[in-house]
Design a protein around this motif. Structure first.
Motif, PDB file in Angstrom:
ATOM      1  N   PHE A 171      10.298 -10.507 -12.370  1.00 24.76           N
ATOM      2  CA  PHE A 171      11.436 -10.305 -13.266  1.00 24.76           C
ATOM      3  C   PHE A 171      12.759 -10.499 -12.542  1.00 24.76           C
ATOM      4  O   PHE A 171      13.691 -11.102 -13.065  1.00 24.76           O
ATOM      5  N   LYS A 172      12.844  -9.992 -11.315  1.00 27.03           N
ATOM      6  CA  LYS A 172      14.067 -10.164 -10.524  1.00 27.03           C
ATOM      7  C   LYS A 172      14.354 -11.643 -10.287  1.00 27.03           C
ATOM      8  O   LYS A 172      15.506 -12.080 -10.350  1.00 27.03           O
ATOM      9  N   GLU A 173      13.306 -12.402 -10.006  1.00 24.60           N
ATOM     10  CA  GLU A 173      13.473 -13.842  -9.774  1.00 24.60           C
ATOM     11  C   GLU A 173      13.985 -14.521 -11.042  1.00 24.60           C
ATOM     12  O   GLU A 173      14.819 -15.422 -10.987  1.00 24.60           O
TER      13      GLU A 173
ATOM     14  N   SER B  75      10.381  -8.485 -22.244  1.00 22.30           N
ATOM     15  CA  SER B  75       9.334  -8.151 -23.212  1.00 22.30           C
ATOM     16  C   SER B  75       8.019  -8.847 -22.858  1.00 22.30           C
ATOM     17  O   SER B  75       6.938  -8.244 -22.906  1.00 22.30           O
ATOM     18  N   GLU B  76       8.121 -10.112 -22.458  1.00 24.84           N
ATOM     19  CA  GLU B  76       6.938 -10.893 -22.073  1.00 24.84           C
ATOM     20  C   GLU B  76       6.255 -10.273 -20.841  1.00 24.84           C
ATOM     21  O   GLU B  76       5.026 -10.145 -20.803  1.00 24.84           O
ATOM     22  N   ILE B  77       7.070  -9.897 -19.860  1.00 23.72           N
ATOM     23  CA  ILE B  77       6.525  -9.326 -18.628  1.00 23.72           C
ATOM     24  C   ILE B  77       5.884  -7.968 -18.888  1.00 23.72           C
ATOM     25  O   ILE B  77       4.804  -7.669 -18.363  1.00 23.72           O
ATOM     26  N   VAL B  78       6.530  -7.135 -19.706  1.00 21.44           N
ATOM     27  CA  VAL B  78       5.988  -5.809 -20.006  1.00 21.44           C
ATOM     28  C   VAL B  78       4.644  -5.939 -20.732  1.00 21.44           C
ATOM     29  O   VAL B  78       3.683  -5.231 -20.416  1.00 21.44           O
TER      30      VAL B  78
ATOM     31  N   SER C   9      18.467 -16.817 -14.199  1.00 24.68           N
ATOM     32  CA  SER C   9      19.340 -16.754 -15.374  1.00 24.68           C
ATOM     33  C   SER C   9      20.800 -16.710 -14.968  1.00 24.68           C
ATOM     34  O   SER C   9      21.660 -17.332 -15.604  1.00 24.68           O
ATOM     35  N   ILE C  10      21.093 -15.962 -13.900  1.00 28.52           N
ATOM     36  CA  ILE C  10      22.471 -15.887 -13.402  1.00 28.52           C
ATOM     37  C   ILE C  10      22.927 -17.256 -12.912  1.00 28.52           C
ATOM     38  O   ILE C  10      24.067 -17.673 -13.153  1.00 28.52           O
ATOM     39  N   ARG C  11      22.024 -17.965 -12.234  1.00 28.35           N
ATOM     40  CA  ARG C  11      22.379 -19.319 -11.761  1.00 28.35           C
ATOM     41  C   ARG C  11      22.612 -20.251 -12.943  1.00 28.35           C
ATOM     42  O   ARG C  11      23.492 -21.127 -12.897  1.00 28.35           O
TER      43      ARG C  11
ATOM     44  N   SER D 104      19.885 -12.622 -24.112  1.00 32.73           N
ATOM     45  CA  SER D 104      18.742 -12.819 -25.002  1.00 32.73           C
ATOM     46  C   SER D 104      17.528 -13.341 -24.244  1.00 32.73           C
ATOM     47  O   SER D 104      16.397 -12.890 -24.456  1.00 32.73           O
ATOM     48  N   LEU D 105      17.775 -14.295 -23.345  1.00 34.43           N
ATOM     49  CA  LEU D 105      16.674 -14.862 -22.558  1.00 34.43           C
ATOM     50  C   LEU D 105      16.057 -13.811 -21.633  1.00 34.43           C
ATOM     51  O   LEU D 105      14.825 -13.744 -21.484  1.00 34.43           O
ATOM     52  N   VAL D 106      16.908 -12.998 -21.019  1.00 33.27           N
ATOM     53  CA  VAL D 106      16.417 -11.966 -20.091  1.00 33.27           C
ATOM     54  C   VAL D 106      15.615 -10.899 -20.843  1.00 33.27           C
ATOM     55  O   VAL D 106      14.558 -10.467 -20.382  1.00 33.27           O
ATOM     56  N   ILE D 107      16.110 -10.478 -22.001  1.00 33.27           N
ATOM     57  CA  ILE D 107      15.389  -9.476 -22.804  1.00 33.27           C
ATOM     58  C   ILE D 107      14.048 -10.030 -23.263  1.00 33.27           C
ATOM     59  O   ILE D 107      13.033  -9.333 -23.257  1.00 33.27           O
ATOM     60  N   GLU D 108      14.044 -11.306 -23.646  1.00 34.33           N
ATOM     61  CA  GLU D 108      12.796 -11.952 -24.070  1.00 34.33           C
ATOM     62  C   GLU D 108      11.790 -11.991 -22.918  1.00 34.33           C
ATOM     63  O   GLU D 108      10.600 -11.731 -23.094  1.00 34.33           O
TER      64      GLU D 108
END
Length: 223
Positions: free
Chosen positions: A28-30, A166-169, A35-37, A159-163
């Motif tokens: 998730f951190k990666e 959710s996928e990772i969880v 996403s920041i990049r 939105s992408l990070v939240i998605e």
């Protein structure tokens, strides 16, 4: 790789769960870093790399100033000066008329010391504050004039990070369910996160973990 497999084979449920959580935390951190990049790329495409560099320097400088003031106000010398004023104010309420003039004089001296300390931190940060003002003109002006763009970019990345979260969880809980089945352990809750907020903010996460735990669980379930 062979040693890694043996290590997994001999691991306890608790150890494997910890490895599993760490794997998803790193993943998730990666993704967040990616996403920041991507966000930076969109800003560069619109305003150029110089603006992004200036923007990052603006936030960094502001953080340095805020930290300097916070540390100064939390210092023992500043707290002692404040406590002295508070103590003298209490004394003024109960002292005799004969003492009042002396106490008021002491209060003036104590307040003067605080004012001197305030001037000290202002002088100490003057250069940084001047640099911030220069950066502020360009950065804040650009952001105000292009507020819709920056809001849209922030919402898109969020939105992408939240998605992804959710996928990772969901994926983590699916694998954890398999792990619990292998070890005949009842899950503590129906659904859980593989990491805490503090862990997400950690800067010393290992970057070279493999998906060994996940592979181990899937292989065991297939046997």
């Amino acid at each position: 790789m062979c040693n890694l497999v043996i290590e997994f084979e001999n691991a306890t449920y608790s150890q494997l769960k910890d490895w599993l959580k760490n794997e998803y935390l790193v993943s998730f951190k990666e993704y967040v870093d990616l996403s920041i990049r991507q966000k930076d790329k969109l800003i560069i495409e619109r305003f150029g790399e110089d603006f992004l560099v200036g923007r990052e320097l603006y936030f960094k400088t502001k953080e340095q100033i805020d930290t300097a003031f916070d540390e100064f106000y939390q210092s023992q010398s500043y707290k002692d000066a404040q406590n002295t004023v508070a103590t003298l104010n209490e004394k003024l309420l109960t002292c005799s008329n004969a003492e009042k003039e002396l106490v008021e004089e002491d209060i003036k001296k104590a307040l003067s010391k605080i004012e001197t300390l305030n001037v000290t931190i202002k002088n100490r940060t003057q250069k940084l504050r001047e640099e911030l003002e220069i950066l502020k003109v360009v950065v804040e002006k650009t952001q105000e004039e292009n507020k819709d763009f920056f809001d849209d970019v922030d919402k898109k990345i969020e939105s992408l990070v939240i998605e992804k979260l959710s996928e990772i969880v969901n994926d983590y809980n699916q694998v954890l369910k398999g792990l619990s089945s292998i070890y005949d352990v009842e899950p503590q809750r129906e659904k859980e996160y593989p990491f805490t907020e503090d862990e997400l903010l950690s800067n010393d996460l290992p970057k070279d973990l493999k998906k060994g735990v996940i592979d181990f669980v899937k292989r065991k379930l297939q046997n």
